[in-house]
Design a protein around this motif. Structure first.
Motif, PDB file in Angstrom:
ATOM      1  N   THR A 134       0.845  -1.188   0.000  1.00 19.93           N
ATOM      2  CA  THR A 134       0.000   0.000   0.000  1.00 19.93           C
ATOM      3  C   THR A 134       0.880   1.237   0.000  1.00 19.93           C
ATOM      4  N   GLU A 135       0.407   2.290  -0.617  1.00 19.76           N
ATOM      5  CA  GLU A 135       1.166   3.532  -0.670  1.00 19.76           C
ATOM      6  C   GLU A 135       0.630   4.564   0.316  1.00 19.76           C
ATOM      7  N   SER A 136      -0.427   4.254   1.011  1.00 19.78           N
ATOM      8  CA  SER A 136      -1.013   5.182   1.971  1.00 19.78           C
ATOM      9  C   SER A 136      -0.695   4.731   3.390  1.00 19.78           C
ATOM     10  N   THR A 137      -1.255   5.427   4.366  1.00 21.68           N
ATOM     11  CA  THR A 137      -1.046   5.052   5.766  1.00 21.68           C
ATOM     12  C   THR A 137      -1.928   3.875   6.167  1.00 21.68           C
ATOM     13  N   ASN A 138      -2.828   3.472   5.285  1.00 19.06           N
ATOM     14  CA  ASN A 138      -3.684   2.317   5.576  1.00 19.06           C
ATOM     15  C   ASN A 138      -2.977   1.018   5.194  1.00 19.06           C
ATOM     16  N   TYR A 139      -3.380  -0.074   5.836  1.00 18.43           N
ATOM     17  CA  TYR A 139      -2.767  -1.373   5.549  1.00 18.43           C
ATOM     18  C   TYR A 139      -3.832  -2.467   5.601  1.00 18.43           C
ATOM     19  N   THR A 140      -3.526  -3.589   4.974  1.00 20.77           N
ATOM     20  CA  THR A 140      -4.343  -4.801   5.076  1.00 20.77           C
ATOM     21  C   THR A 140      -3.400  -5.965   5.319  1.00 20.77           C
ATOM     22  N   LEU A 141      -3.660  -6.687   6.391  1.00 17.87           N
ATOM     23  CA  LEU A 141      -2.795  -7.796   6.804  1.00 17.87           C
ATOM     24  C   LEU A 141      -3.607  -9.080   6.726  1.00 17.87           C
ATOM     25  N   ASN A 142      -3.147 -10.033   5.915  1.00 14.54           N
ATOM     26  CA  ASN A 142      -3.829 -11.325   5.782  1.00 14.54           C
ATOM     27  C   ASN A 142      -3.115 -12.365   6.637  1.00 14.54           C
ATOM     28  N   CYS A 143      -3.804 -12.833   7.650  1.00 10.17           N
ATOM     29  CA  CYS A 143      -3.258 -13.838   8.562  1.00 10.17           C
ATOM     30  C   CYS A 143      -4.118 -15.103   8.486  1.00 10.17           C
ATOM     31  N   LYS A 144      -3.609 -16.174   9.026  1.00 13.65           N
ATOM     32  CA  LYS A 144      -4.392 -17.399   9.079  1.00 13.65           C
ATOM     33  C   LYS A 144      -5.607 -17.175   9.981  1.00 13.65           C
ATOM     34  N   ASN A 145      -6.772 -17.463   9.501  1.00 14.10           N
ATOM     35  CA  ASN A 145      -8.046 -17.365  10.224  1.00 14.10           C
ATOM     36  C   ASN A 145      -8.629 -15.953  10.309  1.00 14.10           C
ATOM     37  N   PHE A 146      -7.895 -14.928   9.911  1.00 13.77           N
ATOM     38  CA  PHE A 146      -8.473 -13.583   9.975  1.00 13.77           C
ATOM     39  C   PHE A 146      -7.632 -12.593   9.168  1.00 13.77           C
ATOM     40  N   THR A 147      -8.234 -11.403   8.937  1.00 15.19           N
ATOM     41  CA  THR A 147      -7.521 -10.295   8.293  1.00 15.19           C
ATOM     42  C   THR A 147      -7.604  -9.066   9.199  1.00 15.19           C
ATOM     43  N   VAL A 148      -6.620  -8.174   9.058  1.00 16.16           N
ATOM     44  CA  VAL A 148      -6.587  -6.926   9.820  1.00 16.16           C
ATOM     45  C   VAL A 148      -6.408  -5.775   8.833  1.00 16.16           C
ATOM     46  N   SER A 149      -7.212  -4.741   8.976  1.00 15.97           N
ATOM     47  CA  SER A 149      -7.052  -3.557   8.130  1.00 15.97           C
ATOM     48  C   SER A 149      -7.398  -2.323   8.946  1.00 15.97           C
TER      49      SER A 149
END
Length: 254
Positions: A59-74
Motif C-alpha cells: 500500500t502507498e497510503s497510511t492504511n494497511y491490510t494484513l492477511n493472517c491465518k483465520n483472519f484479516t486486519v485492516s
C-alpha cells in the motif's frame, strides 16, 4: 545497692531493645530479598507465544491490510463529523467481525500494521502494534479473548543510536510470553534506552511493570483485571469499538 540494681535493669532493657531492632532489621532484609526473588520469578516458567505468519498487502497510503491465518486486519483513518480524528482497525474472523477504535487527534501516536501472536495454551491472541515514528518507537498491546479486544497497555521506547538506522525491527527481536495472569514482552536490553528525558512528553505511555534479567528487558502486563476500553485525561480513548457502542461508552463514529 538500689543504684546498682537500677543500672543493671536499664542495661538489660537496652540490650533487649537492641536485639529487637536487629531482629526487625533482619526481618526487613528477608522481606526485601523475598520481593526481589518473587519479581525475578516472573521470568520463570514462561510459555512463549507463537508468532502468526501474516502477509501484508502493498500500500502507498497510511492504511494497511494484513492477511493472517483465520483472519484479516485492516485500518482506516477517519475524519469525524465532530472534527475529531479516529483510527478504526478491523479484524475479520471466520465467525465474527471486530474493531478497535482510537481517538487520536494530534496528541496520540499512530501505529503501523501489527505483529500477531497466538497462545497454544489459552488460545488467545496477543496483538502488538508498533508505533509509527523515527528511531524505532514503542508500541500498543492488545489481547483478543472470548471475542473481545482488550487494550493491555502501551510504551514509548527509543532505540540506542547504534541501532536507529539499522534494518532490525520488532519482528526480528521481540518475544511474547504468558505466565499465570500476565503477558510479558521481552526485548534484548542492548537495543533500547531505558531512561530518556523525552518520555515526559508522552505521559500516558508508561503502562506495565518494567524489569531486567540477564541482559533482557521485560515489560509485564496483567490480564486478570482488564477493561475493553481506556479513556485518558487528555480526552483520547481506545478500545473494542463494538462493545463501546453497545454499552453507550461512545456514539457511532460518523
Amino acid at each position: 545497692m538500689k543504684k546498682i540494681i537500677t543500672i543493671l535493669i536499664s542495661f538489660f532493657l537496652l540490650s533487649c531493645q537492641g536485639q529487637k531492632k536487629e531482629e526487625e532489621k533482619n526481618s526487613k532484609k528477608e522481606t526485601s530479598t523475598s520481593e526481589v526473588s518473587s519479581k525475578s520469578d516472573n521470568t520463570k516458567n514462561l510459555l512463549q507465544l507463537t508468532k502468526i505468519n501474516c502477509y501484508e498487502e502493498s500500500t502507498e497510503s497510511t492504511n494497511y491490510t494484513l492477511n493472517c491465518k483465520n483472519f484479516t486486519v485492516s485500518n482506516t483513518l477517519i475524519e469525524g463529523s465532530d472534527q475529531n480524528r479516529y483510527e478504526l482497525i478491523t479484524f475479520v474472523f471466520n465467525d465474527i467481525e471486530k474493531a478497535i477504535i482510537r481517538k487520536i487527534n494530534n496528541e496520540d501516536l499512530e501505529t503501523s500494521s501489527p505483529i500477531v501472536y497466538f497462545s497454544n495454551t489459552s488460545k488467545n491472541y496477543i496483538i502488538f502494534f508498533p508505533i509509527n515514528g523515527e528511531n524505532h518507537f514503542g508500541w500498543k498491546l492488545y489481547l483478543y479473548k472470548n471475542k473481545v479486544l482488550y487494550p493491555l497497555g502501551q510504551r514509548v521506547l527509543y532505540w540506542k543510536p547504534d541501532y536507529e538506522e539499522s534494518n532490525i525491527n520488532y519482528s526480528d527481536i521481540l518475544k511474547i510470553y504468558e505466565t499465570g495472569d500476565n503477558i510479558l514482552v521481552q526485548i534484548p536490553s542492548k537495543y533500547i534506552i531505558k531512561n530518556d528525558n523525552d518520555y515526559q512528553n508522552y505521559p500516558n505511555y508508561l503502562d506495565g511493570k518494567y524489569y531486567e534479567k540477564e541482559e533482557k528487558s521485560y515489560f509485564e502486563f496483567s490480564i486478570s483485571k482488564i477493561e475493553y476500553y481506556k479513556k485518558y485525561k487528555n480526552g483520547l480513548f481506545e478500545g473494542d469499538y463494538n462493545k463501546m457502542i453497545n454499552n453507550k461508552i461512545i456514539d457511532l463514529i460518523k
